[in-house]
Design a protein around this motif. Sequence first.
Motif, PDB file in Angstrom:
ATOM      1  N   GLU A  19       9.509   3.566  -7.160  1.00 27.53           N
ATOM      2  CA  GLU A  19       9.301   2.713  -5.990  1.00 27.53           C
ATOM      3  C   GLU A  19       8.931   1.306  -6.444  1.00 27.53           C
ATOM      4  O   GLU A  19       8.029   1.120  -7.253  1.00 27.53           O
ATOM      5  CB  GLU A  19       8.208   3.279  -5.095  1.00 27.53           C
ATOM      6  CG  GLU A  19       7.980   2.459  -3.822  1.00 27.53           C
ATOM      7  CD  GLU A  19       6.924   3.081  -2.918  1.00 27.53           C
ATOM      8  OE1 GLU A  19       7.139   4.226  -2.473  1.00 27.53           O
ATOM      9  OE2 GLU A  19       5.884   2.423  -2.675  1.00 27.53           O
ATOM     10  N   VAL A  20       9.645   0.316  -5.877  1.00 26.21           N
ATOM     11  CA  VAL A  20       9.376  -1.080  -6.199  1.00 26.21           C
ATOM     12  C   VAL A  20       8.988  -1.822  -4.921  1.00 26.21           C
ATOM     13  O   VAL A  20       9.158  -1.327  -3.812  1.00 26.21           O
ATOM     14  CB  VAL A  20      10.597  -1.751  -6.860  1.00 26.21           C
ATOM     15  CG1 VAL A  20      10.979  -1.013  -8.131  1.00 26.21           C
ATOM     16  CG2 VAL A  20      11.778  -1.826  -5.903  1.00 26.21           C
ATOM     17  N   MET A  21       8.480  -3.029  -5.081  1.00 24.14           N
ATOM     18  CA  MET A  21       8.083  -3.827  -3.924  1.00 24.14           C
ATOM     19  C   MET A  21       9.302  -4.281  -3.119  1.00 24.14           C
ATOM     20  O   MET A  21      10.402  -4.402  -3.652  1.00 24.14           O
ATOM     21  CB  MET A  21       7.257  -5.029  -4.365  1.00 24.14           C
ATOM     22  CG  MET A  21       5.837  -4.660  -4.761  1.00 24.14           C
ATOM     23  SD  MET A  21       4.849  -6.118  -5.158  1.00 24.14           S
ATOM     24  CE  MET A  21       3.215  -5.392  -5.168  1.00 24.14           C
ATOM     25  N   GLY A  22       9.056  -4.546  -1.831  1.00 25.92           N
ATOM     26  CA  GLY A  22      10.121  -4.985  -0.935  1.00 25.92           C
ATOM     27  C   GLY A  22      10.004  -4.294   0.401  1.00 25.92           C
ATOM     28  O   GLY A  22      10.786  -3.385   0.701  1.00 25.92           O
ATOM     29  N   ARG A  23       9.023  -4.723   1.215  1.00 22.37           N
ATOM     30  CA  ARG A  23       8.840  -4.095   2.527  1.00 22.37           C
ATOM     31  C   ARG A  23       9.977  -4.427   3.475  1.00 22.37           C
ATOM     32  O   ARG A  23      10.440  -3.583   4.224  1.00 22.37           O
ATOM     33  CB  ARG A  23       7.510  -4.536   3.146  1.00 22.37           C
ATOM     34  CG  ARG A  23       6.289  -3.928   2.520  1.00 22.37           C
ATOM     35  CD  ARG A  23       5.046  -4.153   3.356  1.00 22.37           C
ATOM     36  NE  ARG A  23       4.780  -5.559   3.567  1.00 22.37           N
ATOM     37  CZ  ARG A  23       4.071  -6.320   2.742  1.00 22.37           C
ATOM     38  NH1 ARG A  23       3.567  -5.784   1.645  1.00 22.37           N
ATOM     39  NH2 ARG A  23       3.852  -7.599   3.005  1.00 22.37           N
ATOM     40  N   ILE A  71      16.436   6.990  -9.487  1.00 23.77           N
ATOM     41  CA  ILE A  71      16.599   6.562  -8.101  1.00 23.77           C
ATOM     42  C   ILE A  71      15.611   5.426  -7.858  1.00 23.77           C
ATOM     43  O   ILE A  71      14.409   5.591  -8.066  1.00 23.77           O
ATOM     44  CB  ILE A  71      16.305   7.708  -7.099  1.00 23.77           C
ATOM     45  CG1 ILE A  71      17.067   8.978  -7.478  1.00 23.77           C
ATOM     46  CG2 ILE A  71      16.611   7.260  -5.672  1.00 23.77           C
ATOM     47  CD1 ILE A  71      18.559   8.845  -7.386  1.00 23.77           C
ATOM     48  N   LEU A  72      16.111   4.279  -7.436  1.00 21.65           N
ATOM     49  CA  LEU A  72      15.233   3.140  -7.184  1.00 21.65           C
ATOM     50  C   LEU A  72      15.056   2.971  -5.675  1.00 21.65           C
ATOM     51  O   LEU A  72      16.030   2.931  -4.920  1.00 21.65           O
ATOM     52  CB  LEU A  72      15.839   1.868  -7.790  1.00 21.65           C
ATOM     53  CG  LEU A  72      14.847   0.862  -8.380  1.00 21.65           C
ATOM     54  CD1 LEU A  72      14.011   1.515  -9.473  1.00 21.65           C
ATOM     55  CD2 LEU A  72      15.565  -0.353  -8.939  1.00 21.65           C
ATOM     56  N   VAL A  73      13.791   2.887  -5.239  1.00 20.94           N
ATOM     57  CA  VAL A  73      13.475   2.819  -3.809  1.00 20.94           C
ATOM     58  C   VAL A  73      12.644   1.577  -3.526  1.00 20.94           C
ATOM     59  O   VAL A  73      11.543   1.422  -4.076  1.00 20.94           O
ATOM     60  CB  VAL A  73      12.686   4.068  -3.351  1.00 20.94           C
ATOM     61  CG1 VAL A  73      12.390   3.993  -1.859  1.00 20.94           C
ATOM     62  CG2 VAL A  73      13.449   5.336  -3.684  1.00 20.94           C
ATOM     63  N   ALA A  74      13.148   0.677  -2.677  1.00 22.65           N
ATOM     64  CA  ALA A  74      12.319  -0.421  -2.185  1.00 22.65           C
ATOM     65  C   ALA A  74      11.326   0.166  -1.187  1.00 22.65           C
ATOM     66  O   ALA A  74      11.690   1.021  -0.365  1.00 22.65           O
ATOM     67  CB  ALA A  74      13.185  -1.477  -1.512  1.00 22.65           C
TER      68      ALA A  74
END
Length: 320
Positions: free
Chosen positions: A168-172, A219-222
């Motif tokens: 999980e990365v930043m990016g609301r 898997i990359l998740v904003a």
Amino acid sequence: MVKHIGVLTSGGDAPGMNACLRAVVRMAIYRGIQVSGILRGYAGLLAGEMRAMDVGSVGDIIHRGGTVLRTARCKEFFEPENQALAAGKLKDAGIDALVVIGGDGSFRGAQALMRHGIRIVGIPGTIDNDIPGTDYTIGFDTAVNTVLDAINKIRDTATSHDRTNVIEVMGRRAGHIALLAGLGGGAESILVPEVPFDLDEVCARLLRGHDRGKLHSIILVAEGAGSAVEIGKRIEEKTGLETRVTILGHIQRGGNPTATDRIWASRMGAQAVEALLRGQSNIMLGVRKGELVEENLDKALTERNGLDEPLYRLAGVLSI
């Protein structure tokens, strides 16, 4: 005539803000203009926390992350009476122009000050890269590279254990970090708030890779697309693949800024002073097709900076 420039950093910190501050201060001094730094953003402005800046004030900071002026979020500044009070603080200090380094919320605060007679230039500083009117914001490149470094490290352990890793990365509200880091890091799926996703398709892609002998999957998740913890749990239930979750959090805000962030921040900071000396106000500096540009701040705050959809499709194609 602009004789005294103030500068502040507001909202979330971003690597490169110090490089930008350095450029504002030194260009102002070079042009014979007095410059003051305002501590803790609009909260510090309301409290009258200002200090005179000289060449030495910004020495040895170009390589440092964060912001030496510090920053804060200030709900009180939304109140019209506090906006008038803040403008009065600037005028009492003899400051007739202000450089604001921050995101869209910071720019809206700047426009409130402009309505009280303060000249304004905005410089986009946010790791989210979600400011309309510019292809790039200060801190974005460093954040993407921080995520890439994490992907590389997580891939090592994921391969050793034959695991799926959800990061999980930043990016609301914006998936720009996830998209570029996911494309650069070879993620199997990139989940962003701008594009609805089908978890069954995500799982099918994972299983196809596993069946052809892949030893790991990323898997990359904003964060705005959903909870990585919940997504990871559902993936393991649907596929039977051992799944781990990593939430990178505020590590993405810190660290030494990249060369890209230092150079653009320096150019923007210097140009902000030049723009004010030309009589400009209510503008934001930005980057368009590799060129430094000046955008109307009203336009930058009313348009929307959408996801690069062709790039998103390319990432999907390359991860088959």
